[in-house]
Motif scaffolding. Structure first.
Motif, PDB file in Angstrom:
ATOM      1  N   MET A   1       0.857  -1.190   0.000  1.00 30.02           N
ATOM      2  CA  MET A   1       0.000   0.000   0.000  1.00 30.02           C
ATOM      3  C   MET A   1       0.883   1.226   0.000  1.00 30.02           C
ATOM      4  O   MET A   1       1.721   1.392   0.885  1.00 30.02           O
ATOM      5  CB  MET A   1      -0.905  -0.020   1.220  1.00 30.02           C
ATOM      6  N   SER A   2       0.685   2.073  -0.974  1.00 25.39           N
ATOM      7  CA  SER A   2       1.746   3.019  -1.256  1.00 25.39           C
ATOM      8  C   SER A   2       1.266   4.451  -1.277  1.00 25.39           C
ATOM      9  O   SER A   2       0.473   4.823  -2.112  1.00 25.39           O
ATOM     10  CB  SER A   2       2.353   2.680  -2.623  1.00 25.39           C
ATOM     11  N   PRO A   3       1.740   5.287  -0.328  1.00 26.03           N
ATOM     12  CA  PRO A   3       1.335   6.672  -0.347  1.00 26.03           C
ATOM     13  C   PRO A   3       2.115   7.553  -1.302  1.00 26.03           C
ATOM     14  O   PRO A   3       1.607   8.580  -1.702  1.00 26.03           O
ATOM     15  CB  PRO A   3       1.548   7.140   1.086  1.00 26.03           C
ATOM     16  N   ARG A   4       3.340   7.187  -1.671  1.00 26.91           N
ATOM     17  CA  ARG A   4       4.125   8.128  -2.480  1.00 26.91           C
ATOM     18  C   ARG A   4       4.924   7.380  -3.534  1.00 26.91           C
ATOM     19  O   ARG A   4       5.706   6.493  -3.225  1.00 26.91           O
ATOM     20  CB  ARG A   4       5.074   8.929  -1.595  1.00 26.91           C
ATOM     21  N   PRO A   5       4.760   7.737  -4.810  1.00 29.84           N
ATOM     22  CA  PRO A   5       5.602   7.140  -5.838  1.00 29.84           C
ATOM     23  C   PRO A   5       6.935   7.860  -5.877  1.00 29.84           C
ATOM     24  O   PRO A   5       7.001   9.035  -6.187  1.00 29.84           O
ATOM     25  CB  PRO A   5       4.814   7.391  -7.134  1.00 29.84           C
ATOM     26  N   GLY A   6       8.018   7.189  -5.530  1.00 24.73           N
ATOM     27  CA  GLY A   6       9.290   7.878  -5.426  1.00 24.73           C
ATOM     28  C   GLY A   6      10.336   7.275  -6.337  1.00 24.73           C
ATOM     29  O   GLY A   6      11.405   6.903  -5.882  1.00 24.73           O
ATOM     30  N   ALA A   7      10.013   7.112  -7.587  1.00 23.96           N
ATOM     31  CA  ALA A   7      10.950   6.478  -8.511  1.00 23.96           C
ATOM     32  C   ALA A   7      12.290   7.196  -8.503  1.00 23.96           C
ATOM     33  O   ALA A   7      12.367   8.411  -8.532  1.00 23.96           O
ATOM     34  CB  ALA A   7      10.366   6.477  -9.915  1.00 23.96           C
ATOM     35  N   SER A  16       4.713  -0.469  -8.535  1.00 26.40           N
ATOM     36  CA  SER A  16       4.499  -0.384  -9.970  1.00 26.40           C
ATOM     37  C   SER A  16       4.560  -1.768 -10.603  1.00 26.40           C
ATOM     38  O   SER A  16       3.763  -2.088 -11.489  1.00 26.40           O
ATOM     39  CB  SER A  16       5.537   0.550 -10.600  1.00 26.40           C
ATOM     40  N   ALA A  17       5.490  -2.603 -10.152  1.00 27.35           N
ATOM     41  CA  ALA A  17       5.570  -3.990 -10.616  1.00 27.35           C
ATOM     42  C   ALA A  17       4.907  -4.946  -9.638  1.00 27.35           C
ATOM     43  O   ALA A  17       4.250  -5.908 -10.040  1.00 27.35           O
ATOM     44  CB  ALA A  17       7.027  -4.385 -10.824  1.00 27.35           C
ATOM     45  N   LEU A  18       5.057  -4.691  -8.336  1.00 29.31           N
ATOM     46  CA  LEU A  18       4.522  -5.603  -7.321  1.00 29.31           C
ATOM     47  C   LEU A  18       2.999  -5.698  -7.347  1.00 29.31           C
ATOM     48  O   LEU A  18       2.431  -6.671  -6.850  1.00 29.31           O
ATOM     49  CB  LEU A  18       4.973  -5.162  -5.930  1.00 29.31           C
ATOM     50  N   ALA A  19       2.344  -4.709  -7.932  1.00 29.06           N
ATOM     51  CA  ALA A  19       0.876  -4.730  -7.961  1.00 29.06           C
ATOM     52  C   ALA A  19       0.339  -6.021  -8.565  1.00 29.06           C
ATOM     53  O   ALA A  19      -0.657  -6.577  -8.088  1.00 29.06           O
ATOM     54  CB  ALA A  19       0.347  -3.521  -8.738  1.00 29.06           C
ATOM     55  N   ARG A  20       0.993  -6.523  -9.588  1.00 27.08           N
ATOM     56  CA  ARG A  20       0.472  -7.681 -10.306  1.00 27.08           C
ATOM     57  C   ARG A  20       0.527  -8.960  -9.475  1.00 27.08           C
ATOM     58  O   ARG A  20      -0.203  -9.926  -9.748  1.00 27.08           O
ATOM     59  CB  ARG A  20       1.229  -7.878 -11.627  1.00 27.08           C
ATOM     60  N   VAL A  21       1.388  -9.000  -8.447  1.00 31.07           N
ATOM     61  CA  VAL A  21       1.503 -10.204  -7.613  1.00 31.07           C
ATOM     62  C   VAL A  21       1.101  -9.934  -6.159  1.00 31.07           C
ATOM     63  O   VAL A  21       1.171 -10.827  -5.324  1.00 31.07           O
ATOM     64  CB  VAL A  21       2.949 -10.748  -7.653  1.00 31.07           C
ATOM     65  N   TYR A  22       0.684  -8.714  -5.868  1.00 29.46           N
ATOM     66  CA  TYR A  22       0.460  -8.296  -4.478  1.00 29.46           C
ATOM     67  C   TYR A  22      -0.560  -9.191  -3.769  1.00 29.46           C
ATOM     68  O   TYR A  22      -0.311  -9.667  -2.652  1.00 29.46           O
ATOM     69  CB  TYR A  22      -0.015  -6.843  -4.453  1.00 29.46           C
ATOM     70  N   ASP A  23      -1.696  -9.442  -4.392  1.00 31.56           N
ATOM     71  CA  ASP A  23      -2.740 -10.225  -3.721  1.00 31.56           C
ATOM     72  C   ASP A  23      -2.287 -11.658  -3.474  1.00 31.56           C
ATOM     73  O   ASP A  23      -2.603 -12.244  -2.425  1.00 31.56           O
ATOM     74  CB  ASP A  23      -4.023 -10.201  -4.549  1.00 31.56           C
ATOM     75  N   GLN A  24      -1.574 -12.233  -4.410  1.00 34.68           N
ATOM     76  CA  GLN A  24      -1.067 -13.589  -4.222  1.00 34.68           C
ATOM     77  C   GLN A  24      -0.069 -13.635  -3.078  1.00 34.68           C
ATOM     78  O   GLN A  24      -0.064 -14.558  -2.259  1.00 34.68           O
ATOM     79  CB  GLN A  24      -0.418 -14.081  -5.519  1.00 34.68           C
ATOM     80  N   TRP A  25       0.791 -12.624  -3.006  1.00 32.44           N
ATOM     81  CA  TRP A  25       1.783 -12.523  -1.934  1.00 32.44           C
ATOM     82  C   TRP A  25       1.083 -12.394  -0.579  1.00 32.44           C
ATOM     83  O   TRP A  25       1.415 -13.075   0.393  1.00 32.44           O
ATOM     84  CB  TRP A  25       2.676 -11.335  -2.206  1.00 32.44           C
ATOM     85  N   LEU A  55     -12.949   7.135   4.120  1.00 30.38           N
ATOM     86  CA  LEU A  55     -11.833   7.353   3.215  1.00 30.38           C
ATOM     87  C   LEU A  55     -10.771   6.313   3.537  1.00 30.38           C
ATOM     88  O   LEU A  55     -10.248   6.266   4.654  1.00 30.38           O
ATOM     89  CB  LEU A  55     -11.255   8.755   3.383  1.00 30.38           C
ATOM     90  N   ASP A  56     -10.460   5.452   2.572  1.00 30.60           N
ATOM     91  CA  ASP A  56      -9.437   4.424   2.734  1.00 30.60           C
ATOM     92  C   ASP A  56      -8.165   4.919   2.059  1.00 30.60           C
ATOM     93  O   ASP A  56      -8.057   4.950   0.835  1.00 30.60           O
ATOM     94  CB  ASP A  56      -9.914   3.109   2.104  1.00 30.60           C
ATOM     95  N   VAL A  57      -7.198   5.334   2.886  1.00 26.96           N
ATOM     96  CA  VAL A  57      -5.929   5.883   2.396  1.00 26.96           C
ATOM     97  C   VAL A  57      -4.934   4.735   2.232  1.00 26.96           C
ATOM     98  O   VAL A  57      -4.853   3.843   3.074  1.00 26.96           O
ATOM     99  CB  VAL A  57      -5.387   6.939   3.372  1.00 26.96           C
ATOM    100  N   CYS A  58      -4.168   4.769   1.147  1.00 25.66           N
ATOM    101  CA  CYS A  58      -3.290   3.649   0.809  1.00 25.66           C
ATOM    102  C   CYS A  58      -4.123   2.385   0.634  1.00 25.66           C
ATOM    103  O   CYS A  58      -3.850   1.340   1.224  1.00 25.66           O
ATOM    104  CB  CYS A  58      -2.204   3.444   1.854  1.00 25.66           C
ATOM    105  N   CYS A  59      -5.144   2.498  -0.202  1.00 26.23           N
ATOM    106  CA  CYS A  59      -6.147   1.429  -0.333  1.00 26.23           C
ATOM    107  C   CYS A  59      -5.638   0.236  -1.112  1.00 26.23           C
ATOM    108  O   CYS A  59      -6.281  -0.824  -1.119  1.00 26.23           O
ATOM    109  CB  CYS A  59      -7.404   1.982  -0.987  1.00 26.23           C
ATOM    110  N   GLY A  60      -4.508   0.361  -1.798  1.00 26.57           N
ATOM    111  CA  GLY A  60      -3.936  -0.773  -2.496  1.00 26.57           C
ATOM    112  C   GLY A  60      -4.859  -1.343  -3.555  1.00 26.57           C
ATOM    113  O   GLY A  60      -5.466  -0.620  -4.343  1.00 26.57           O
ATOM    114  N   THR A  61      -4.992  -2.669  -3.557  1.00 24.15           N
ATOM    115  CA  THR A  61      -5.790  -3.350  -4.572  1.00 24.15           C
ATOM    116  C   THR A  61      -7.270  -3.428  -4.222  1.00 24.15           C
ATOM    117  O   THR A  61      -8.025  -4.110  -4.903  1.00 24.15           O
ATOM    118  CB  THR A  61      -5.258  -4.773  -4.824  1.00 24.15           C
TER     119      THR A  61
END
Length: 265
Positions: A1-7, A16-25, A55-61
């Motif tokens: 769950m990510s509040p700030r994109p800090g590339a 950005s990449a972990l989203a695709r496997v986050y729920d499985q993890w 309000l769900d902050v850092c709501c993730g998936t």
């Protein structure tokens, strides 16, 4: 769950990449969403008014949003990762408002008013910049109705130290694998996780590396930030239970109420 994109050069933004496997993890780690919701609803029932808007902050998936919606709440979600929000859009009820915002961000103050604000699963630990926690709490206070509830969790220093002590570690899930490294400057509260994700691409694996800056907070830091933002009735317990925090607590759960005399600033 990510509040700030800090590339940063060479690194992808958090999730950005972990989203695709986050729920499985998370499923493999048996994250207790039901326990979190049960604890949260108990706090709602103790509030003395009907909590309807959240309000769900850092709501993730959107796992938490979907569960709250199934319980009849009207939920708005905020996250910094567009990739996580894409998954949340497919999971949550049609028409759910899902916004990409990095915290702190003054624009969040224009949302609401809400009856309650939630920040679950270490989202607040990502507020690693100087004054970021206090600024974010001040902004979230403006999204709440007077007397509204704030509930959030924080991993403790013990949790950070335990992860750092593991050094480099990883796991192979079959259809993806990861490596985890922790960077920590001694005598500071700041930690940096470098997470390398490997996903199959044909006969090879594509590697993505994300940088996740986090920090731990003392009770004084949290209490001062909450009171400075106009919150009262502060309470902290051990990991979404009624147990008191101890030196062995790995995750703290904080609840607070916006002072009834508070007005949008």
């Amino acid at each position: 769950m990510s509040p700030r994109p800090g590339a940063e050069s060479g690194y992808g933004a958090p999730y950005s990449a972990l989203a695709r496997v986050y729920d499985q993890w998370m499923a493999a780690d048996r994250i207790p969403y039901d326990q979190w919701i049960a604890f949260t609803e108990k706090r709602f029932h103790e509030a003395g008014f009907a909590v309807r808007t959240i309000l769900d902050v850092c709501c993730g998936t959107g796992m938490g949003i979907r569960t709250l919606q199934e319980h009849g709440y009207e939920v708005t979600g905020v996250d910094a990762s567009e990739q996580m929000l894409d998954i949340a859009r497919a999971r949550t009820a049609p028409g759910t408002e899902l916004l990409r915002l990095a915290l702190p961000d003054e624009r969040i103050s224009a949302l609401g008013p809400f009856d309650a604000v939630l920040i679950c699963f270490d989202g607040a630990n990502y507020l690693a910049g100087d004054g970021a926690l206090a600024t974010t709490l001040d902004q979230l206070a403006r999204t709440l109705r007077p007397g509204g509830l704030l509930l959030f969790d924080l991993s403790t220093r013990l949790s950070f130290e335990a992860i750092a002590a593991l050094g480099e570690f990883g796991e192979d899930f079959g259809d993806f694998a990861y490596l985890w490294n922790t960077r920590h400057e001694p005598d500071t509260s700041s930690y940096e996780y470098l997470v390398s994700l490997f996903v199959p691409e044909g006969e090879l694996y594509r590697r993505s590396v994300e940088r996740h800056p986090q920090r731990c907070f003392t009770h004084d830091e949290v209490e001062n930030a909450l009171r400075g933002a106009g919150f009262t009735d502060l309470a902290v317990s051990d990991n979404y239970t009624e147990r008191a925090v101890t030196d062995a607590t790995r995750r703290e759960t904080w609840t607070a109420r916006l002072a009834t005399g508070s007005l949008p600033r």
